[in-house]
Design an enzyme around this catalytic site. Structure first.
Site, PDB file in Angstrom:
ATOM      1  CG  ASP A 132      16.487  90.083  57.801  1.00  0.00           C
ATOM      2  OD1 ASP A 132      16.027  90.055  56.523  1.00  0.00           O
ATOM      3  OD2 ASP A 132      16.973  89.403  58.210  1.00  0.00           O
ATOM      4  CE1 TYR A 146      21.760  84.998  42.460  1.00  0.00           C
ATOM      5  CE2 TYR A 146      22.396  84.830  40.878  1.00  0.00           C
ATOM      6  CZ  TYR A 146      21.588  85.785  41.489  1.00  0.00           C
ATOM      7  OH  TYR A 146      21.394  87.088  40.825  1.00  0.00           O
ATOM      8  CB  ALA A 193      17.746  77.256  42.168  1.00  0.00           C
TER       9      ALA A 193
HETATM   10  N1  NAP Z   1      25.578  93.239  40.531  1.00  0.00           N
HETATM   11  C1  NAP Z   1      25.512  91.881  40.017  1.00  0.00           C
HETATM   12  O1  NAP Z   1      26.582  91.902  38.513  1.00  0.00           O
HETATM   13  C2  NAP Z   1      23.928  90.825  39.306  1.00  0.00           C
HETATM   14  C3  NAP Z   1      23.539  90.460  38.080  1.00  0.00           C
HETATM   15  C4  NAP Z   1      22.173  89.307  38.385  1.00  0.00           C
HETATM   16  C5  NAP Z   1      21.602  89.522  38.731  1.00  0.00           C
HETATM   17  N2  NAP Z   1      21.677  90.999  40.391  1.00  0.00           N
HETATM   18  C6  NAP Z   1      20.838  90.918  40.651  1.00  0.00           C
HETATM   19  O2  NAP Z   1      20.627  92.676  41.314  1.00  0.00           O
HETATM   20  C7  NAP Z   1      19.631  92.486  42.151  1.00  0.00           C
HETATM   21  C8  NAP Z   1      20.540  93.803  43.181  1.00  0.00           C
HETATM   22  O3  NAP Z   1      22.119  93.438  43.176  1.00  0.00           O
HETATM   23  P1  NAP Z   1      23.176  93.754  43.588  1.00  0.00           P
HETATM   24  O4  NAP Z   1      24.333  93.985  42.410  1.00  0.00           O
HETATM   25  O5  NAP Z   1      22.799  95.796  43.884  1.00  0.00           O
HETATM   26  O6  NAP Z   1      23.428  93.893  45.457  1.00  0.00           O
HETATM   27  P2  NAP Z   1      24.206  94.065  46.174  1.00  0.00           P
HETATM   28  O7  NAP Z   1      24.916  95.216  45.904  1.00  0.00           O
HETATM   29  O8  NAP Z   1      24.842  93.496  47.087  1.00  0.00           O
HETATM   30  O9  NAP Z   1      22.427  94.382  47.411  1.00  0.00           O
HETATM   31  C9  NAP Z   1      21.803  93.787  47.346  1.00  0.00           C
HETATM   32  C10 NAP Z   1      20.698  95.128  48.069  1.00  0.00           C
HETATM   33  O10 NAP Z   1      20.149  93.736  48.901  1.00  0.00           O
HETATM   34  C11 NAP Z   1      19.906  94.172  50.367  1.00  0.00           C
HETATM   35  N3  NAP Z   1      19.567  92.904  50.779  1.00  0.00           N
HETATM   36  C12 NAP Z   1      20.242  91.760  50.675  1.00  0.00           C
HETATM   37  N4  NAP Z   1      19.339  91.029  51.874  1.00  0.00           N
HETATM   38  C13 NAP Z   1      18.625  91.732  52.538  1.00  0.00           C
HETATM   39  C14 NAP Z   1      17.069  91.550  53.722  1.00  0.00           C
HETATM   40  N5  NAP Z   1      17.117  90.457  54.286  1.00  0.00           N
HETATM   41  N6  NAP Z   1      16.726  91.781  54.289  1.00  0.00           N
HETATM   42  C15 NAP Z   1      16.742  93.610  53.478  1.00  0.00           C
HETATM   43  N7  NAP Z   1      17.137  93.667  52.519  1.00  0.00           N
HETATM   44  C16 NAP Z   1      18.595  93.118  51.786  1.00  0.00           C
HETATM   45  C17 NAP Z   1      20.971  94.387  50.611  1.00  0.00           C
HETATM   46  O11 NAP Z   1      20.747  95.119  51.893  1.00  0.00           O
HETATM   47  P3  NAP Z   1      21.571  95.627  53.137  1.00  0.00           P
HETATM   48  O12 NAP Z   1      23.030  95.790  52.551  1.00  0.00           O
HETATM   49  O13 NAP Z   1      21.594  97.384  53.669  1.00  0.00           O
HETATM   50  O14 NAP Z   1      21.576  94.676  53.641  1.00  0.00           O
HETATM   51  C18 NAP Z   1      21.500  95.789  49.089  1.00  0.00           C
HETATM   52  O15 NAP Z   1      20.507  96.805  49.477  1.00  0.00           O
HETATM   53  C19 NAP Z   1      19.532  91.327  43.452  1.00  0.00           C
HETATM   54  O16 NAP Z   1      18.660  90.007  42.992  1.00  0.00           O
HETATM   55  C20 NAP Z   1      20.924  90.304  42.199  1.00  0.00           C
HETATM   56  O17 NAP Z   1      20.634  88.588  42.527  1.00  0.00           O
HETATM   57  C21 NAP Z   1      22.816  90.834  39.956  1.00  0.00           C
END
Ligand code: NAP
Length: 191
Positions: free
Chosen positions: A64, A153, A155
């Protein structure tokens, strides 16, 4: 013969158990990089590691990232860290300010802002020694903050941009990810 331009590099990718982080980890591996993949969900992390292993070497670390004491375990991987640190782990919570909870704000801040800051600090000596590159996965919400219900978010992502903008001493790239257009832009901070 396939070119593997990152064959001499190692990369640590957070959020590698899912979504964008997983895609980046696999893409870096295909370019030849050795990977340290970080996440919490064991099954998902194994799936990522299996995909990476098909093209490169990989080490998985389940932690984590909001637990400062656990971050130290990433130093086990950091001896391999030669060049690339990708911060993709992040969470998103949507609510109106009138009803949004401060606890939700704190949770988002902890993983979206504090964790990448603390982890960068921890790995900074190795990154500087290897003329490393830092990648922060941001969001269109890190540039435009006025959309309904995304104040907390946005922020955190504005704060993340500030951290990337101030990562002097290395090349820091902030990727502004947008779900609709997949618009990509980057900010480079010269060494
Ligand atoms: N998808 C979009 O449309 C989008 C748009 C704009 C920006 N983003 C940004 O892109 C990034 C990735 O997004 P995504 O869509 O790939 O999200 P996602 O599929 O929900 O993946 C999030 C990842 O973060 C990890 N995580 C969350 N909390 C954690 C913690 N406390 N400790 C360790 N790992 C943690 C999760 O690990 P576990 O599942 O193993 O817990 C998972 O691997 C994020 O920063 C998000 O804000 C995404």
């Amino acid at each position: 013969m396939k070119l593997r331009p990152l064959a001499a590099k190692s990369a640590l990718v957070t959020g590698a158990s899912s979504g964008i982080g997983r895609a980046i980890a696999v893409a870096l591996a295909r370019q030849g990089a050795n990977l340290c993949v970080v996440g919490r969900n064991a099954q998902n992390l194994t799936e990522t590691a299996d995909a990476v292993r098909q093209v490169s070497s990989v080490e998985s670390i389940r932690i984590d990232l909001t637990d400062d004491n656990a971050l130290g375990s990433l130093l086990q991987c950091s001896h391999q860290l030669n060049g690339i640190l990708v911060h993709s782990a992040g969470i998103f919570h949507q609510d109106l300010m009138a009803q949004a909870s401060v606890a939700d704000f704190d949770r988002q801040y902890a993983i979206n802002v504090r964790a990448p800051y603390v982890l960068t600090q921890l790995l900074l000596p190795k990154l500087i020694a290897t003329q490393g590159q830092l990648v922060f996965i941001n969001s269109s919400a890190g540039v435009v903050g006025h959309r309904l219900k995304v104040g907390q978010y946005a922020a955190t992502k504005h704060a993340l941009k500030a951290i990337a903008d101030n990562a002097y001493g290395m090349v820091a790239i902030a990727i502004f990810e947008c779900p609709l257009s997949r618009l990509l832009s980057s900010t480079e901070v010269a060494a």
